[in-house]
Design a protein around this motif. Structure first.
Motif, mmCIF file in Angstrom:
data_model
loop_
_atom_site.group_PDB
_atom_site.id
_atom_site.type_symbol
_atom_site.label_atom_id
_atom_site.label_comp_id
_atom_site.label_asym_id
_atom_site.label_seq_id
_atom_site.Cartn_x
_atom_site.Cartn_y
_atom_site.Cartn_z
ATOM 1 N N ASP A 180 23.049 36.978 41.804
ATOM 2 C CA ASP A 180 24.130 36.611 40.889
ATOM 3 C C ASP A 180 25.105 37.770 40.750
ATOM 4 O O ASP A 180 24.704 38.874 40.370
ATOM 5 C CB ASP A 180 23.574 36.259 39.504
ATOM 6 C CG ASP A 180 22.672 35.037 39.530
ATOM 7 O OD1 ASP A 180 22.847 34.191 40.419
ATOM 8 O OD2 ASP A 180 21.787 34.942 38.665
ATOM 9 N N THR B 36 29.305 39.131 39.715
ATOM 10 C CA THR B 36 30.625 38.964 39.132
ATOM 11 C C THR B 36 31.561 39.868 39.917
ATOM 12 O O THR B 36 31.308 41.068 40.045
ATOM 13 C CB THR B 36 30.629 39.360 37.637
ATOM 14 O OG1 THR B 36 29.694 38.519 36.949
ATOM 15 C CG2 THR B 36 32.002 39.192 37.033
ATOM 16 N N THR C 17 35.564 41.233 40.826
ATOM 17 C CA THR C 17 36.985 41.382 40.552
ATOM 18 C C THR C 17 37.582 41.870 41.860
ATOM 19 O O THR C 17 37.159 42.902 42.391
ATOM 20 C CB THR C 17 37.259 42.404 39.431
ATOM 21 O OG1 THR C 17 36.572 41.968 38.244
ATOM 22 C CG2 THR C 17 38.741 42.527 39.152
ATOM 23 N N GLN D 296 40.401 32.199 45.506
ATOM 24 C CA GLN D 296 38.940 32.131 45.515
ATOM 25 C C GLN D 296 38.421 31.670 46.868
ATOM 26 O O GLN D 296 37.423 32.190 47.362
ATOM 27 C CB GLN D 296 38.443 31.207 44.406
ATOM 28 C CG GLN D 296 38.624 31.803 43.035
ATOM 29 C CD GLN D 296 38.006 30.948 41.939
ATOM 30 O OE1 GLN D 296 37.489 29.874 42.189
ATOM 31 N NE2 GLN D 296 38.069 31.438 40.712
ATOM 32 N N TYR E 224 35.585 33.388 49.100
ATOM 33 C CA TYR E 224 34.382 32.635 49.454
ATOM 34 C C TYR E 224 34.189 32.529 50.969
ATOM 35 O O TYR E 224 33.050 32.472 51.443
ATOM 36 C CB TYR E 224 34.406 31.231 48.848
ATOM 37 C CG TYR E 224 33.891 31.170 47.438
ATOM 38 C CD1 TYR E 224 32.594 31.576 47.125
ATOM 39 C CD2 TYR E 224 34.691 30.693 46.405
ATOM 40 C CE1 TYR E 224 32.120 31.517 45.826
ATOM 41 C CE2 TYR E 224 34.222 30.630 45.108
ATOM 42 C CZ TYR E 224 32.935 31.032 44.827
ATOM 43 O OH TYR E 224 32.461 30.978 43.541
ATOM 44 N N ALA F 247 24.938 32.726 42.793
ATOM 45 C CA ALA F 247 26.040 32.468 41.873
ATOM 46 C C ALA F 247 27.069 33.581 41.964
ATOM 47 O O ALA F 247 26.721 34.762 42.000
ATOM 48 C CB ALA F 247 25.526 32.357 40.445
ATOM 49 N N VAL F 248 28.337 33.174 42.013
ATOM 50 C CA VAL F 248 29.440 34.126 42.055
ATOM 51 C C VAL F 248 30.474 33.711 41.026
ATOM 52 O O VAL F 248 30.898 32.563 40.983
ATOM 53 C CB VAL F 248 30.107 34.161 43.456
ATOM 54 C CG1 VAL F 248 31.310 35.086 43.451
ATOM 55 C CG2 VAL F 248 29.122 34.560 44.519
ATOM 56 N N THR F 249 30.842 34.659 40.185
ATOM 57 C CA THR F 249 31.950 34.479 39.263
ATOM 58 C C THR F 249 32.995 35.481 39.697
ATOM 59 O O THR F 249 32.670 36.638 39.954
ATOM 60 C CB THR F 249 31.520 34.779 37.812
ATOM 61 O OG1 THR F 249 30.420 33.925 37.484
ATOM 62 C CG2 THR F 249 32.657 34.553 36.843
ATOM 63 N N MET F 250 34.243 35.034 39.820
ATOM 64 C CA MET F 250 35.240 35.991 40.291
ATOM 65 C C MET F 250 36.578 35.837 39.597
ATOM 66 O O MET F 250 36.918 34.764 39.107
ATOM 67 C CB MET F 250 35.411 35.880 41.810
ATOM 68 C CG MET F 250 36.231 34.713 42.278
ATOM 69 S SD MET F 250 36.514 34.719 44.061
ATOM 70 C CE MET F 250 34.960 34.103 44.658
ATOM 71 N N GLN F 251 37.267 36.967 39.569
ATOM 72 C CA GLN F 251 38.652 37.025 39.140
ATOM 73 C C GLN F 251 39.409 37.671 40.285
ATOM 74 O O GLN F 251 38.920 38.630 40.902
ATOM 75 C CB GLN F 251 38.817 37.868 37.880
ATOM 76 C CG GLN F 251 38.159 37.258 36.658
ATOM 77 C CD GLN F 251 38.428 38.114 35.442
ATOM 78 O OE1 GLN F 251 38.156 39.300 35.446
ATOM 79 N NE2 GLN F 251 38.973 37.494 34.408
ATOM 80 N N THR F 252 40.597 37.160 40.577
ATOM 81 C CA THR F 252 41.408 37.698 41.658
ATOM 82 C C THR F 252 42.787 38.058 41.133
ATOM 83 O O THR F 252 43.351 37.336 40.311
ATOM 84 C CB THR F 252 41.534 36.675 42.809
ATOM 85 O OG1 THR F 252 42.099 35.463 42.293
ATOM 86 C CG2 THR F 252 40.185 36.391 43.454
#
Length: 80
Positions: free
Chosen positions: A27, A29, A31, A46, A50, A64-69
């Motif tokens: 998992d 996160t 940026t 995204q 990905y 799981a990946v949570t991202m902000q770009t």
């Protein structure tokens, strides 16, 4: 998988990107700050990230990946 491995992978694939990765195991996160995001909608940004992670997601190495770009300009504005 370690955050440093994800960071190295993305830095090798996205030219000139600044990558911040938190998390461990499967998992993470992210940026991601890069000029390549200029003019792209958030979903396209995204998808660009990905593309480089899909193989590991399919294999279960990353769950799981949570991202902000951000573009560099957007990132600088956030840093205030």
């Amino acid at each position: 998988m370690h955050a440093s491995e994800v960071k190295e992978l993305l830095e090798a694939k996205i030219d000139g990107a600044q990558i911040l990765v938190e998390g461990e195991g499967c998992d993470f996160t992210l940026t991601v700050v890069s000029e390549v995001f200029a003019g792209c909608l958030p979903v396209k940004r995204q998808q660009m990230v990905y593309t480089h992670l899909n193989e590991m997601i399919a294999a279960g190495t990353i769950h799981a990946v949570t991202m902000q770009t951000f573009t560099p300009e957007e990132w600088a504005a956030r840093q205030g």
